[in-house]
Motif scaffolding. Structure first.
Motif, PDB file in Angstrom:
ATOM      1  N   ILE A 199       1.619  62.155  24.907  1.00  0.00           N
ATOM      2  CA  ILE A 199       1.947  63.545  24.591  1.00  0.00           C
ATOM      3  C   ILE A 199       2.181  63.658  23.087  1.00  0.00           C
ATOM      4  CG2 ILE A 199       3.496  65.486  25.046  1.00  0.00           C
ATOM      5  CD1 ILE A 199       1.983  64.585  27.509  1.00  0.00           C
ATOM      6  N   ASP A 200       1.442  64.513  22.439  1.00  0.00           N
ATOM      7  CA  ASP A 200       1.584  64.677  20.991  1.00  0.00           C
ATOM      8  C   ASP A 200       3.010  65.052  20.626  1.00  0.00           C
ATOM      9  OD1 ASP A 200      -1.055  64.077  20.569  1.00  0.00           O
ATOM     10  OD2 ASP A 200      -1.710  66.182  20.474  1.00  0.00           O
ATOM     11  N   GLY A 201       3.578  64.301  19.691  1.00  0.00           N
ATOM     12  CA  GLY A 201       4.910  64.613  19.187  1.00  0.00           C
ATOM     13  C   GLY A 201       6.043  64.106  20.050  1.00  0.00           C
ATOM     14  N   LEU A 202       5.739  63.475  21.195  1.00  0.00           N
ATOM     15  CA  LEU A 202       6.785  62.990  22.092  1.00  0.00           C
ATOM     16  C   LEU A 202       6.931  61.479  21.916  1.00  0.00           C
ATOM     17  CD1 LEU A 202       8.687  64.106  24.344  1.00  0.00           C
ATOM     18  CD2 LEU A 202       7.033  63.222  25.995  1.00  0.00           C
ATOM     19  N   PRO A 203       8.104  61.008  21.472  1.00  0.00           N
ATOM     20  CA  PRO A 203       8.296  59.569  21.278  1.00  0.00           C
ATOM     21  C   PRO A 203       8.153  58.807  22.595  1.00  0.00           C
ATOM     22  CG  PRO A 203      10.052  60.826  20.217  1.00  0.00           C
ATOM     23  CD  PRO A 203       9.287  61.789  21.079  1.00  0.00           C
ATOM     24  N   ALA A 204       7.833  57.539  22.485  1.00  0.00           N
ATOM     25  CA  ALA A 204       7.649  56.704  23.669  1.00  0.00           C
ATOM     26  C   ALA A 204       8.912  56.644  24.521  1.00  0.00           C
ATOM     27  CB  ALA A 204       7.227  55.296  23.251  1.00  0.00           C
ATOM     28  N   ALA A 205      10.073  56.542  23.864  1.00  0.00           N
ATOM     29  CA  ALA A 205      11.328  56.450  24.616  1.00  0.00           C
ATOM     30  C   ALA A 205      11.553  57.699  25.461  1.00  0.00           C
ATOM     31  CB  ALA A 205      12.498  56.234  23.669  1.00  0.00           C
ATOM     32  N   GLN A 206      11.269  58.864  24.887  1.00  0.00           N
ATOM     33  CA  GLN A 206      11.460  60.106  25.631  1.00  0.00           C
ATOM     34  C   GLN A 206      10.469  60.219  26.782  1.00  0.00           C
ATOM     35  OE1 GLN A 206      13.936  62.126  25.131  1.00  0.00           O
ATOM     36  NE2 GLN A 206      13.385  63.747  26.566  1.00  0.00           N
ATOM     37  N   TYR A 207       9.234  59.791  26.540  1.00  0.00           N
ATOM     38  CA  TYR A 207       8.215  59.830  27.601  1.00  0.00           C
ATOM     39  C   TYR A 207       8.631  58.956  28.789  1.00  0.00           C
ATOM     40  CZ  TYR A 207       3.739  59.298  29.993  1.00  0.00           C
ATOM     41  OH  TYR A 207       2.734  59.275  30.939  1.00  0.00           O
ATOM     42  N   VAL A 208       9.078  57.736  28.491  1.00  0.00           N
ATOM     43  CA  VAL A 208       9.486  56.819  29.565  1.00  0.00           C
ATOM     44  C   VAL A 208      10.721  57.366  30.277  1.00  0.00           C
ATOM     45  CG1 VAL A 208      10.360  54.502  30.063  1.00  0.00           C
ATOM     46  CG2 VAL A 208       8.470  54.812  28.444  1.00  0.00           C
ATOM     47  N   TYR A 209      11.663  57.882  29.496  1.00  0.00           N
ATOM     48  CA  TYR A 209      12.903  58.420  30.064  1.00  0.00           C
ATOM     49  C   TYR A 209      12.612  59.572  31.024  1.00  0.00           C
ATOM     50  CZ  TYR A 209      17.268  61.130  30.113  1.00  0.00           C
ATOM     51  OH  TYR A 209      18.368  61.835  30.487  1.00  0.00           O
ATOM     52  N   GLU A 210      11.821  60.525  30.586  1.00  0.00           N
ATOM     53  CA  GLU A 210      11.529  61.674  31.445  1.00  0.00           C
ATOM     54  C   GLU A 210      10.711  61.260  32.662  1.00  0.00           C
ATOM     55  OE1 GLU A 210      10.204  65.276  29.639  1.00  0.00           O
ATOM     56  OE2 GLU A 210      11.331  64.927  27.787  1.00  0.00           O
ATOM     57  N   SER A 211       9.861  60.248  32.517  1.00  0.00           N
ATOM     58  CA  SER A 211       9.070  59.783  33.652  1.00  0.00           C
ATOM     59  C   SER A 211       9.949  59.159  34.730  1.00  0.00           C
ATOM     60  CB  SER A 211       8.030  58.760  33.189  1.00  0.00           C
ATOM     61  OG  SER A 211       7.113  59.352  32.288  1.00  0.00           O
TER      62      SER A 211
END
Length: 326
Positions: free
Chosen positions: A266-278
């Motif tokens: 996701i453009d602009g979404l850090p890896a940590a946030q992506y994993v967290y929300e997943s």
């Protein structure tokens, strides 16, 4: 002479008859003493006190503890938590158990215990997973499941860490739940938390209050503990496979390179946030590729963990996953 003998026999009969009457009177007096109201109340109180002490002594032997030593083998309960049944992700219909192999069957919940065994004796000790049983107040005992039921030889001074799982139908009457460690003459009981409400009985929506931004609000994660959570407590490995083994995933996407791919999804979404929300909202993002290169299913088959995990668990899982760069 005959008259004298007859009189003597008559006297003896009268004396024996008098003695019998006196004995009967004494017995009657004794009975009247025991049947007096005060005496009866006292006797009942003594009997109830004795029964109460017997119950207290019996219950004291079932008081759960988090640490105990039996025959030189020391057990410490590190953690105990429940995972809901395998289809607990907001759906009202049953899906095949093959979708999530290794997870609890439909309608059951899993309690996982993280245990540490330390051999404090000068001789090797053998731990057998079958020494542990889930013991409900009502209903039958439940043995542990999986490879954790095997044996392990623990050398003197060595510590052995393991996770033990029990699958249990919490919709049945069960009363208080404990885990019994039957190694010595008397079992040691370990405490476990009350099981979460079965998901059919839980409200839809509004029960999750985890923070929206992983970068600002999560505590510092511990990757080593996150690996234990991933492979043991939450059973993530059952669907996603072992990150160190390519193509070992069963249902969900393989996560061997998630630290790299998460930053590009996701453009602009850090890896940590992506994993967290997943983790807290499986349908937030649908990965493009699952088992065999096939597209991942929508909605996600991943269970709902948001109401089960705490912030430290999420932080530890994120820290572990962000180390996986292939």
């Amino acid at each position: 002479m005959a008259t004298s003998q007859a009189g003597s026999r008559g006297a003896r009969r009268r004396r024996r008859e008098r003695e019998r009457r006196e004995q009967a009177a004494r017995r009657a007096e004794t009975l009247r003493w025991w049947t007096r109201p005060g005496v009866l109340v006292f006797a009942v109180a003594v009997a109830l006190a004795a029964a109460g002490w017997a119950l207290v002594i019996g219950a004291s032997r079932r008081i759960p503890v988090e640490e105990a030593t039996v025959d030189g083998l020391h057990l410490r309960l590190e953690d105990a938590r429940w995972i809901l049944d395998q289809m607990d992700h907001g759906e009202n219909f049953q899906k095949p158990s093959t979708m999530m192999p290794g997870m609890p069957e439909w309608g059951k919940q899993r309690v996982t215990l993280e245990l540490a065994f330390e051999n404090r004796s000068p001789q090797p000790q053998v731990f057998d997973g079958r020494e542990l049983m889930l013991v409900p107040e009502l209903g039958e005992e439940v043995p542990p499941m999986g490879a954790q039921t095997g044996k392990a030889v623990i050398a003197p001074g060595q510590t052995f860490n393991t996770a033990v799982h029990f699958d249990f139908d919490t919709t049945l009457p069960h009363g208080k739940l404990r885990v019994a460690w039957r190694r010595g003459e008397r079992p040691i009981y370990l405490p476990i938390p009350e099981p979460a409400e079965h998901y059919h009985l839980r409200p839809r929506g509004g029960e999750v209050s985890l923070p929206p931004d992983a970068r600002l609000l999560l505590p510092i994660g511990k990757p080593e503990r996150g690996e234990r959570l991933f492979k043991g407590v939450y059973g993530c490995i059952a669907c996603h496979g072992d990150p160190q083994v390519p193509d070992s995933n069963n249902v969900g996407p393989h996560l061997g390179r998630i630290a790299v791919t998460a930053a590009t999804r996701i453009d602009g979404l850090p890896a940590a946030q992506y994993v967290y929300e997943s983790i807290i909202e499986p349908n937030a993002f649908i990965a493009p590729e699952c088992k065999g290169g096939q597209p991942c299913a929508e909605p996600s088959a991943m269970p709902e963990y948001a109401s089960l995990v705490d912030l430290q668990d999420v932080a530890d899982l994120v820290a572990y996953l962000l180390q996986l760069d292939g």
